[in-house]
Structures are given as structure tokens and as C-alpha cells.
Write a protein that holds these residues in place. Structure first.
Motif, short mmCIF file in Angstrom:
data_model
loop_
_atom_site.label_atom_id
_atom_site.label_comp_id
_atom_site.label_asym_id
_atom_site.label_seq_id
_atom_site.Cartn_x
_atom_site.Cartn_y
_atom_site.Cartn_z
N UNK A 92 0.82 -1.20 0.00
CA UNK A 92 0.00 0.00 0.00
C UNK A 92 0.86 1.26 0.00
N UNK A 93 1.88 1.31 0.88
CA UNK A 93 2.72 2.50 0.95
C UNK A 93 3.59 2.66 -0.28
N UNK A 94 4.06 1.57 -0.84
CA UNK A 94 4.85 1.64 -2.07
C UNK A 94 4.01 2.22 -3.20
N UNK A 95 2.76 1.81 -3.26
CA UNK A 95 1.85 2.30 -4.30
C UNK A 95 1.48 3.77 -4.06
N UNK A 96 1.19 4.12 -2.82
CA UNK A 96 0.71 5.46 -2.51
C UNK A 96 1.83 6.51 -2.53
N UNK A 97 2.99 6.15 -1.97
CA UNK A 97 4.08 7.12 -1.82
C UNK A 97 5.07 7.07 -2.96
N UNK A 98 5.00 6.03 -3.80
CA UNK A 98 5.93 5.90 -4.93
C UNK A 98 7.38 5.98 -4.45
N UNK A 99 7.66 5.29 -3.34
CA UNK A 99 9.00 5.30 -2.76
C UNK A 99 9.58 3.89 -2.75
#
Length: 270
Positions: free
Chosen positions: A234-241
């Protein structure tokens, strides 16, 4: 998480209705709450009369609409999938009284995305508890632009009555705690993957070198590797980090069913 939140709430004097569609889950939750109260007695922080009074305040329900009909506060702790939470909050808004505070225990999803399209978004916020709830002192209250000041103050007052130290963060993905904690946990998994050190030695480095009460890999086992993977995705997708790209080892362990404490095996044997 649900039974832990229920335990601290009944001890704080709240009447609690614990809800799950599966009766077996409710039976296990009640047993865990009883066991938790017994541990509190053993520590000298509760007596038998207090335990019995707390248990009287606890009831269960399998129908969510019936469970929330007269509730002042509803806290959901269902899996970390946005579509599930959005569907549930639509039901909660329809079934609960208009004055009810609707809170999500999500550790990564945007509260604004959960509240989007609801008739009363000002009554929706995050109340992110930490595992194990009876032990961990922090409550992360997460607001979105539409959360009312009244709802925030109500949540803070409830958190303090539960004995928690409250912090307030904006509804950015991962908030403060999950974003920082996950970055550390994922890097620890990459170190295992690269053969830098054993899980036990990595955890010892953080426990003794940085005074963490539990190392990042043991904590991953306690939280659940599948939960950690879902949050990372989820965070990889949302934050593009790239910091939150799930390590290959984590993906493989989840695929193999090595989910940590709940499956008996993760980075440690349980």
C-alpha cells in the motif's frame, strides 16, 4: 487487535460490544480477554471484583448492524483492504446513530479515502492502536481534512480514558508510526536477505543499541508477515517510494505460509 481494544475499553469502564461474523472468532476473543484480565490480576493491577465487573461490560454480536445501533463510538479492525473498509463504513454510517464517532484502526490506509463519499465525514477519523493493545501506551489519532474538531477532541478524551498517550497526525499514508516503523522493518528484512546478520542479531542490535523494546524482525513476526506485506504494498503504491518496495524474502515467506507468530513460524519459531 479487536480483542485487545475491547479489553482496555471494558477495564476503563466502557460497555463494549465485540462484533465478528464468525462465532469461533468471538469465542477465541473472549477467551483471550479473560486470559488478559487474569494476567492483570497476577501483576497486582486488578482484583477479582474488577475482573468480574469488566466481563459484565463485555457482550458479543455477529450482526454488525445490531452491534452498532446504539453505539457512541465504533472502532473497526478488519483487514487492511480499502474496499472492505469503505463498504463497512457505508454500513456503519447507515446503521449507527448520527452522533456516533466512526473510527478505523488502520495502520496505513488514508482516512480520507475511507471517509470519501460518506454523508458524515466529519465524524470519521483513525484511532490507530498498537499491538499488544493492553501493553502499548501510544494511540495515534489520524484526521483527514473533513474531520471536525469536536470529533478529534472526543477521540482524544476517549484515548486518555483508555490510559493511552495520544498523538495527532494528518492522514498521509502510513501516518507517522507505520511509515517509520515499516521502513526500519523492511530494511531489516533486506539485511537478512543479503546475509548481513541473523534475525536475532539484527534484533539485538536495535534492542540494545537503540533501546527498542522489541527488534524489527520479532515485531514483524508478532504483527504478521502478511499484514506487513499488505502495508508495504500500500505505501509503495501510494508514496511511490522504493523504501517501501516489499523485499523478495518477505514476499516468498508469505507465499510459503510463514506468517510469524500466528502460523508458528516466521523469522523465529513460535
Amino acid at each position: 487487535m479487536g480483542h485487545g481494544i475491547a479489553q482496555v475499553a471494558v477495564l476503563a469502564g466502557f460497555d463494549v460490544r465485540l462484533c465478528d461474523a464468525a462465532p469461533g472468532v468471538l469465542d477465541r476473543a473472549q477467551a483471550q480477554i479473560r486470559a488478559g484480565l487474569e494476567k492483570t490480576i497476577e501483576k497486582g493491577k486488578l482484583d477479582a471484583a474488577g475482573r468480574d465487573a469488566a466481563l459484565v461490560r463485555l457482550t458479543t454480536a455477529s450482526d454488525v448492524r445490531a452491534a452498532v445501533r446504539d453505539a457512541d463510538l465504533v472502532i473497526e479492525a478488519i483487514p487492511e483492504r480499502l474496499e472492505l473498509k469503505r463498504d463497512l463504513f457505508a454500513t456503519l454510517e447507515d446503521a449507527a446513530q448520527a452522533s456516533a464517532l466512526l473510527a478505523s484502526n488502520t495502520s496505513s490506509l488514508r482516512i480520507g479515502a475511507i471517509a470519501e463519499g460518506r454523508r458524515r465525514p466529519e465524524r470519521i477519523l483513525g484511532m490507530h492502536f498498537f499491538n499488544p493493545v493492553p501493553v502499548m501506551a501510544l494511540l495515534e489519532i489520524v484526521v483527514h481534512p473533513g474531520t471536525s474538531p469536536e470529533a478529534l477532541e472526543q477521540a482524544r478524551a476517549i484515548g486518555e480514558r483508555l490510559g493511552k498517550t495520544c498523538i495527532v497526525v494528518q492522514g498521509s499514508p502510513g501516518f507517522a508510526s507505520s511509515r517509520l516503523g515499516l521502513a526500519l522493518g523492511l530494511e531489516a528484512i533486506r539485511m537478512v536477505e543479503q546475509g548481513v546478520a541473523t534475525p536475532r542479531d539484527i534484533d539485538t542490535a536495535m534492542e540494545l543499541g537503540y533501546r527498542h523494546p522489541m527488534g524489527p524482525l520479532r515485531l514483524t513476526d508478532v504483527v504478521g508477515l502478511d499484514v506487513r506485506l499488505a502495508i508495504a504494498e500500500s505505501l509503495h503504491r501510494e508514496l511511490q517510494s522504493e523504501a517501501f518496495r516489499p523485499p523478495r524474502l518477505l514476499v516468498e515467506m508469505v507465499r510459503e505460509g510463514r506468517l510469524g507468530k500466528k502460523s508458528g513460524r516466521g523469522f523465529y519459531e513460535w
